[in-house]
Design an enzyme around this catalytic site. Structure first.
Site, PDB file in Angstrom:
ATOM      1  N   ASP A   1       0.829  -1.207   0.000  1.00  0.00           N
ATOM      2  CA  ASP A   1       0.000   0.000   0.000  1.00  0.00           C
ATOM      3  C   ASP A   1       0.863   1.257   0.000  1.00  0.00           C
ATOM      4  O   ASP A   1       2.088   1.183   0.151  1.00  0.00           O
ATOM      5  CB  ASP A   1      -0.966  -0.011   1.206  1.00  0.00           C
ATOM      6  CG  ASP A   1      -0.277  -0.317   2.528  1.00  0.00           C
ATOM      7  OD1 ASP A   1       0.961  -0.275   2.589  1.00  0.00           O
ATOM      8  OD2 ASP A   1      -0.984  -0.592   3.525  1.00  0.00           O
TER       9      ASP A   1
ATOM     10  N   HIS B   1      -7.375  -3.993  10.381  1.00  0.00           N
ATOM     11  CA  HIS B   1      -7.082  -3.844   8.948  1.00  0.00           C
ATOM     12  C   HIS B   1      -5.824  -4.607   8.545  1.00  0.00           C
ATOM     13  O   HIS B   1      -4.924  -4.836   9.356  1.00  0.00           O
ATOM     14  CB  HIS B   1      -7.037  -2.380   8.514  1.00  0.00           C
ATOM     15  CG  HIS B   1      -5.814  -1.596   8.871  1.00  0.00           C
ATOM     16  ND1 HIS B   1      -5.871  -0.284   9.271  1.00  0.00           N
ATOM     17  CD2 HIS B   1      -4.498  -1.903   8.863  1.00  0.00           C
ATOM     18  CE1 HIS B   1      -4.648   0.171   9.484  1.00  0.00           C
ATOM     19  NE2 HIS B   1      -3.806  -0.794   9.251  1.00  0.00           N
TER      20      HIS B   1
ATOM     21  N   ASN C   1      -7.613  -1.827  14.341  1.00  0.00           N
ATOM     22  CA  ASN C   1      -9.019  -2.080  13.991  1.00  0.00           C
ATOM     23  C   ASN C   1      -9.175  -3.324  13.113  1.00  0.00           C
ATOM     24  O   ASN C   1     -10.228  -3.532  12.523  1.00  0.00           O
ATOM     25  CB  ASN C   1      -9.622  -0.856  13.290  1.00  0.00           C
ATOM     26  CG  ASN C   1      -8.897  -0.507  11.990  1.00  0.00           C
ATOM     27  OD1 ASN C   1      -7.964  -1.209  11.597  1.00  0.00           O
ATOM     28  ND2 ASN C   1      -9.319   0.555  11.338  1.00  0.00           N
TER      29      ASN C   1
HETATM   30  C1  GLP Z   1      -0.420   0.532   8.575  1.00  0.00           C
HETATM   31  C2  GLP Z   1      -0.182  -0.287   7.304  1.00  0.00           C
HETATM   32  C3  GLP Z   1      -0.375  -1.725   7.592  1.00  0.00           C
HETATM   33  C4  GLP Z   1       0.309  -2.037   8.897  1.00  0.00           C
HETATM   34  C5  GLP Z   1      -0.485  -1.445  10.023  1.00  0.00           C
HETATM   35  C6  GLP Z   1       0.132  -1.636  11.397  1.00  0.00           C
HETATM   36  O1  GLP Z   1      -1.461   1.402   8.436  1.00  0.00           O
HETATM   37  N1  GLP Z   1      -0.989   0.090   6.183  1.00  0.00           N
HETATM   38  O2  GLP Z   1       0.156  -2.489   6.521  1.00  0.00           O
HETATM   39  O3  GLP Z   1       0.345  -3.418   9.090  1.00  0.00           O
HETATM   40  O4  GLP Z   1      -0.777  -0.107   9.775  1.00  0.00           O
HETATM   41  O5  GLP Z   1       1.168  -0.743  11.611  1.00  0.00           O
HETATM   42  P1  GLP Z   1       2.171  -0.875  12.824  1.00  0.00           P
HETATM   43  O6  GLP Z   1       3.033  -2.041  12.511  1.00  0.00           O
HETATM   44  O7  GLP Z   1       2.931   0.418  12.836  1.00  0.00           O
HETATM   45  O8  GLP Z   1       1.360  -1.090  14.043  1.00  0.00           O
END
Ligand code: GLP
Length: 261
Positions: free
Chosen positions: A79, A150, A148
């Protein structure tokens, strides 16, 4: 220790719980290294976020030690924020250069990234989708988890058949990602992300989640129904998913919480 997660779900998913986030990251790095050693042409799906940083640091060490080469590997990132050129420090392209690409030996024309500064985001999503779908498909997709639920930027409401597309970020994600920003004051409101169906098309998936802030999302993903309310729950529809957790991220699981490995 690895065990199938206890879930009333389509398929058991492999689950390993580690004492610390560092140990979980090292195990994920070892998994990636084993994949690339056995298939130097592997196509890797890569994620950003704080969680995989130690994984990438370990991969860089392995390259420096001569234990592996990524020269023949291909990568697709999951992404990107809309509106940020690759040179912007808060773009995921810049993150990947800092955390992995600059320190390892990837071949630049095998590294595929979404252009966050495209003039037409929908056309850019289509371009990247064509590139992904004309490849041999992702051998190993690395994922992190949003608080959440995702995956990539597939926010709650994303369906199993969702494709690579432009999305609006939720208020929760905008808040959760703010501390990671280097220059921007607020998280861009739109992004381009692989869809759930693109992720599920990968031959193998690794989910790495660490810290108690992920515990609820882990629990809903592994123990709740497969539903768009928690996009990571759709991983249960894939035949080859391995969850790597630390104790904090596993702490809400009924069957496996607080197990020492
Ligand atoms: C981001 C990315 C995800 C990632 C998630 C968790 O928004 N788009 O791919 O896995 O959030 O991020 P973090 O590892 O900083 O908690």
């Amino acid at each position: 220790m690895t065990q199938p997660a206890q879930i009333n779900r389509d398929r058991p998913q492999m689950l390993t719980i580690f004492e610390t986030a560092g140990e979980a990251a090292y195990a994920v790095a070892d998994h990636v290294l084993a994949t690339v050693k056995s298939n130097p042409n592997a196509i890797l799906g890569l994620a950003t976020g704080q969680t995989p940083r130690q994984v990438y640091a370990r991969l860089i060490e392995a390259v420096r030690d001569g234990a592996v080469t990524f020269r023949q590997a291909t990568t697709f990132n999951l992404d990107e924020y809309c509106g940020l050129p690759p040179s912007h420090p808060d773009s995921f392209a810049a993150f990947m250069r800092r955390e992995l690409f600059d320190g390892a030996d990837f071949t630049s024309d095998r590294v595929n990234l979404i252009a966050g500064d495209a003039t037409d985001y929908h056309a850019e999503a289509d371009r990247y989708a064509d590139l992904l779908h004309s490849s041999d498909g992702i051998d190993l997709q690395l994922l992190g988890l949003g608080t959440n639920g995702h995956i990539g930027f597939n926010e709650p409401g994303s369906e199993q058949d969702s494709r690579l597309r432009v999305v609006n970020l939720s208020a929760e994600t905008i808040e959760a990602n703010r501390p990671s920003l280097l220059e921007l004051a607020t998280v861009p409101p739109h992004a381009i992300t692989m869809g759930i169906s693109d992720i599920l098309n990968s031959r193998e998936i690794i989910m790495l989640a660490t810290g108690a802030s992920k515990a609820q999302a882990v629990c809903r993903s592994l123990e709740g129904p497969a539903s768009a309310d928690c996009p990571a729950s759709y991983l249960s529809r894939h035949p080859n998913v391995h969850w790597y957790l630390d104790i904090g991220a596993a702490s809400s699981l009924r069957a496996n919480g607080r197990r020492k490995i």
